[in-house]
Enzyme design. Sequence first.
Site, PDB file in Angstrom:
ATOM      1  N   ARG A 176      -2.673  -0.621  -0.261  1.00 34.82           N
ATOM      2  CA  ARG A 176      -1.973  -0.430  -1.544  1.00 34.82           C
ATOM      3  C   ARG A 176      -0.687  -1.265  -1.624  1.00 34.82           C
ATOM      4  O   ARG A 176       0.319  -0.837  -2.182  1.00 34.82           O
ATOM      5  CB  ARG A 176      -1.670   1.054  -1.792  1.00 34.82           C
ATOM      6  CG  ARG A 176      -2.901   1.936  -1.801  1.00 34.82           C
ATOM      7  CD  ARG A 176      -3.887   1.556  -2.884  1.00 34.82           C
ATOM      8  NE  ARG A 176      -5.081   2.393  -2.835  1.00 34.82           N
ATOM      9  CZ  ARG A 176      -6.201   2.073  -2.191  1.00 34.82           C
ATOM     10  NH1 ARG A 176      -6.300   0.900  -1.561  1.00 34.82           N
ATOM     11  NH2 ARG A 176      -7.239   2.881  -2.177  1.00 34.82           N
ATOM     12  N   SER A 226      -5.509   8.596  -8.106  1.00 31.91           N
ATOM     13  CA  SER A 226      -4.968   9.253  -6.908  1.00 31.91           C
ATOM     14  C   SER A 226      -3.449   9.247  -6.973  1.00 31.91           C
ATOM     15  O   SER A 226      -2.835   8.188  -7.124  1.00 31.91           O
ATOM     16  CB  SER A 226      -5.441   8.528  -5.648  1.00 31.91           C
ATOM     17  OG  SER A 226      -6.844   8.600  -5.529  1.00 31.91           O
ATOM     18  N   GLU A 296       1.426   7.170  -4.892  1.00 38.78           N
ATOM     19  CA  GLU A 296       0.720   5.923  -5.200  1.00 38.78           C
ATOM     20  C   GLU A 296       1.018   5.512  -6.635  1.00 38.78           C
ATOM     21  O   GLU A 296       0.993   4.345  -6.977  1.00 38.78           O
ATOM     22  CB  GLU A 296      -0.787   6.113  -4.999  1.00 38.78           C
ATOM     23  CG  GLU A 296      -1.595   4.851  -5.179  1.00 38.78           C
ATOM     24  CD  GLU A 296      -3.036   5.009  -4.734  1.00 38.78           C
ATOM     25  OE1 GLU A 296      -3.927   4.569  -5.480  1.00 38.78           O
ATOM     26  OE2 GLU A 296      -3.274   5.572  -3.652  1.00 38.78           O
TER      27      GLU A 296
END
Length: 308
Positions: A176, A226, A296
Amino acid sequence: MCLVMKEKLEKIITQGTVLEMEVMKKHTSFSIGGPADYFVEPASIEEIEAVCCLVREEKIPFFVLGNGSNLLVSDDGIRGIVLHLGKNFSEIKVEGDIISAQAGAILASVARTALDYSFTGFEFAAGIPGSFGGAVAMNAGAYGGEIKDVILDATVLTPEGNILTLGKEELDLSYRHSCIFDKNYIVLSARIQLTKGDANQVKERMNELAQARRDKQPLEYPSAGSTFKRPEGYFAGKLIQDAGLKGYTVGGCMVSEKHAGFVVNHKGATASEVRFLIEQVQKKIMDQFGVLMEPEVRMIGFENPTEE
């Protein structure tokens, strides 16, 4: 001052559009967010460059928006200019085993193109509700695949106005993460390289993953996907579930009862409520398990944003 700025923007955005006080909840998958001072949709790279030049000269706050799928925008909105790379930057081309796509292309469209050419390796991205540029910037991934597995290079615009093509190593891709946000680059386009496969098998795999998403994820509610990154050695959703937080509610937002890794907007939630819920989950997981939960979701427009 506002009139002057709008006039300056309209002088350089001749093919695209310029809007004032555009409500951001119309442009985020969370369906949350106050107004942006200026919402600009350029129609060419030259217009993007012109906006970036104006930003540098006027020292205006500046934010680049893709599909708005991994984003929580403050109830107060976004000050300055939001540069939206959407349908005007969604071209997809295929040359040999390489797919090149502009930043505004939707991942599902890129995956559909891969299927049309019987390419395998991009099935994981078919159900990710983001733009191609955003996926490159955050090294998006799902079901065992990541952008870093297939990317060749990305063309970016630097804060100084230079256009660079960065190879896979230069992009510094990890979980990420890429160098894009670190260096305030704007992704203009990128290329991925895939391998020839069987179209029926590719389609079958896409269908399997789509069904898995429908079965496991709360797609019936607006969300930003998420909510937390995967802590090393753990699964975010399981930690939240083990902490007894499934269904935990703050105002109009809730930890999904279907998948604890998702915070959903189930009843007209505000950004402040979502942020408070995220902070409470972080605190409770730290207290119970001693694990740091990093969001996130990117939080934009808050005076003191939660650390990512």
